[in-house]
Design an enzyme around this catalytic site. Structure first.
Site, PDB file in Angstrom:
ATOM      1  N   GLY A  17       0.777  -1.246   0.000  1.00  0.00           N
ATOM      2  CA  GLY A  17       0.000   0.000   0.000  1.00  0.00           C
ATOM      3  C   GLY A  17       0.803   1.287   0.000  1.00  0.00           C
ATOM      4  O   GLY A  17       0.330   2.314   0.486  1.00  0.00           O
ATOM      5  N   ASN A 112      -5.480   3.409 -12.506  1.00  0.00           N
ATOM      6  CA  ASN A 112      -4.501   2.399 -12.096  1.00  0.00           C
ATOM      7  C   ASN A 112      -3.098   2.974 -12.255  1.00  0.00           C
ATOM      8  O   ASN A 112      -2.880   3.876 -13.066  1.00  0.00           O
ATOM      9  CB  ASN A 112      -4.655   1.150 -12.977  1.00  0.00           C
ATOM     10  CG  ASN A 112      -3.718   0.030 -12.569  1.00  0.00           C
ATOM     11  OD1 ASN A 112      -3.501  -0.212 -11.381  1.00  0.00           O
ATOM     12  ND2 ASN A 112      -3.134  -0.652 -13.536  1.00  0.00           N
ATOM     13  N   HIS A 114       0.818   1.730 -13.136  1.00  0.00           N
ATOM     14  CA  HIS A 114       1.543   0.583 -13.686  1.00  0.00           C
ATOM     15  C   HIS A 114       3.032   0.923 -13.771  1.00  0.00           C
ATOM     16  O   HIS A 114       3.396   2.008 -14.238  1.00  0.00           O
ATOM     17  CB  HIS A 114       0.993   0.236 -15.074  1.00  0.00           C
ATOM     18  CG  HIS A 114       1.621  -0.995 -15.635  1.00  0.00           C
ATOM     19  ND1 HIS A 114       1.285  -2.255 -15.195  1.00  0.00           N
ATOM     20  CD2 HIS A 114       2.595  -1.157 -16.570  1.00  0.00           C
ATOM     21  CE1 HIS A 114       2.015  -3.145 -15.828  1.00  0.00           C
ATOM     22  NE2 HIS A 114       2.820  -2.514 -16.669  1.00  0.00           N
ATOM     23  N   LYS A 177       9.458   5.498  -6.608  1.00  0.00           N
ATOM     24  CA  LYS A 177       9.592   6.886  -6.146  1.00  0.00           C
ATOM     25  C   LYS A 177       8.723   7.820  -7.018  1.00  0.00           C
ATOM     26  O   LYS A 177       8.072   8.723  -6.511  1.00  0.00           O
ATOM     27  CB  LYS A 177      11.075   7.254  -6.258  1.00  0.00           C
ATOM     28  CG  LYS A 177      11.448   8.549  -5.672  1.00  0.00           C
ATOM     29  CD  LYS A 177      12.963   8.670  -5.554  1.00  0.00           C
ATOM     30  CE  LYS A 177      13.379  10.117  -5.525  1.00  0.00           C
ATOM     31  NZ  LYS A 177      13.778  10.659  -6.814  1.00  0.00           N
TER      32      LYS A 177
END
Ligand code: GRF
Length: 206
Positions: A17, A112, A114, A177
């Site tokens: 998470g 989303n 990715h 990051k």
């Protein structure tokens, strides 16, 4: 769509998470436009569920095993999301493919993240795929979710240079990051009413 009141977002996750955390941090900043009102996990021990509890956000583990098929599973998530009047659904490391039933319920309202520069390397283990292919540049993509695999309109991307010494772990770390920068940014833009989908393109207004 411009929100007159604070927007409501939900996070679907399966793991630690860290993207959820980054979006949460953005949501509690001054002048943010949204709150995270619900976190759903398909894995009981997901670190993201513990984080949600710590932040005082409603968090629910829904086990796919408790349903006779994936339609029923998705319907239970849909009811919960609608009960919470969720405007935007953010997939953040949710390791389950969602069917058109779910996607159409929240059409153009699912994002989303990715870990590659889509359309390169969709699907699982994107960082490994990139290294094996030998690309010099990879990165991450936030996109709207359509019924394909990692195929929806691209919202934001950030590039990362690969290094000859990179392994899957080091590249993943470099990419992560930037994930933590662009995902909260994309969510914020959406709630500010600054994203417009035009065919395959996402137009970002000033
Ligand atoms: C991230 O690498 C994201 O790009 C991918 O799954 C991972 C989730 O990581 N979709 P985290 O749980 O947000 O830390």
């Amino acid at each position: 769509m411009k929100f007159q009141k604070r927007g409501r977002t939900a996070i679907l996750l399966s793991g630690r998470g860290s993207n959820f955390k980054a979006i949460y941090k953005k949501s509690i900043k001054d002048r943010s436009w949204f709150d995270i009102v619900l976190v759903i996990s398909n894995r009981k021990n997901a670190g993201g569920l513990q984080l949600a509890r710590r932040y005082g956000i409603k968090s629910v583990f829904i086990s796919p095993r408790d349903f006779k098929n994936s339609d029923e599973y998705e319907k239970s998530m849909i009811s919960l999301l609608n009960e919470e009047r969720v405007d935007l659904v953010c997939l953040a490391g949710f390791m389950k493919i969602l069917s058109p039933l779910f996607i159409n319920e929240f059409k153009n309202r699912i994002m989303n993240i990715h870990p590659s520069l889509l359309p390169a390397f969709p699907g699982l283990n994107a960082q490994k795929q990139a290294l094996e292919y030998g690309v010099k540049v990879s990165g991450c993509t936030v996109h709207f979710v359509d019924t394909g695999i990692d195929s929806g309109p691209v919202i934001l991307q950030k590039a990362v240079l690969t290094d000859k010494n990179d392994d899957e772990e080091s590249l993943s770390e470099k990419i992560l990051k930037y994930e933590h920068e662009i995902y909260p940014e994309a969510v914020s833009l959406w709630f500010e009413g600054r994203l417009k989908i035009s065919g395959r393109k996402v137009i970002i207004s000033k």
